[in-house]
Design an enzyme around this catalytic site. Sequence first.
Site, PDB file in Angstrom:
ATOM      1  N   ALA A  60       0.753  -1.467  -0.099  1.00 25.09           N
ATOM      2  CA  ALA A  60       0.352  -0.032  -0.039  1.00 25.09           C
ATOM      3  C   ALA A  60       0.681   1.126  -0.239  1.00 25.09           C
ATOM      4  CB  ALA A  60      -0.651   0.160   0.981  1.00 25.09           C
ATOM      5  N   GLU A  61       1.764   1.073   0.696  1.00 25.70           N
ATOM      6  CA  GLU A  61       3.056   2.232   1.112  1.00 25.70           C
ATOM      7  C   GLU A  61       3.577   3.069  -0.059  1.00 25.70           C
ATOM      8  OE1 GLU A  61       5.828   4.593   3.839  1.00 25.70           O
ATOM      9  OE2 GLU A  61       4.307   3.639   5.062  1.00 25.70           O
ATOM     10  N   THR A  62       4.117   1.597  -1.101  1.00 25.26           N
ATOM     11  CA  THR A  62       4.694   1.930  -1.853  1.00 25.26           C
ATOM     12  C   THR A  62       4.032   2.119  -3.253  1.00 25.26           C
ATOM     13  OG1 THR A  62       6.096   0.030  -1.140  1.00 25.26           O
ATOM     14  CG2 THR A  62       6.142   0.246  -3.652  1.00 25.26           C
TER      15      THR A  62
END
Length: 138
Positions: A60-62
């Site tokens: 998700a953060e990527t």
Amino acid sequence: METLSLDGLDPALDGPGSLATRMGIALVEAAPERVVGTMPVEGNLQPYGLLHGGASCVLAETLGSIGAALHAAQAHGGIAVGIDINATHHKSARSGLVTGVATPLHLGGSIASYEIVITNEDGDRVCTARLTCAIRRP
């Protein structure tokens, strides 16, 4: 689906030492309005044989960070840095690939927020995350 290289977006996003590479994340589509990527479940498990919740957060953060970075570069000539992430894990995954789709909730001059929906190969929602990035200008 054609896989795109993370190379060229930011040197920290690609290469043998990057977390995205170690997790097996493959970028499929990338624009400020939509970022899509996949990640194998195998190799990203917790001790019970389920997809690790932290692995979902990395995916998700990527994806959200790539979208925010593209927005910051195109709109402001700046960069994006993550300041908050939260995730709700809905369903477990034991094998195959998960796919994350990041779509913006807000693309501003100082903040970009994304919702990232992660699904399994059957299209079932595994995780919903929200990422907020600060936009920094040079």
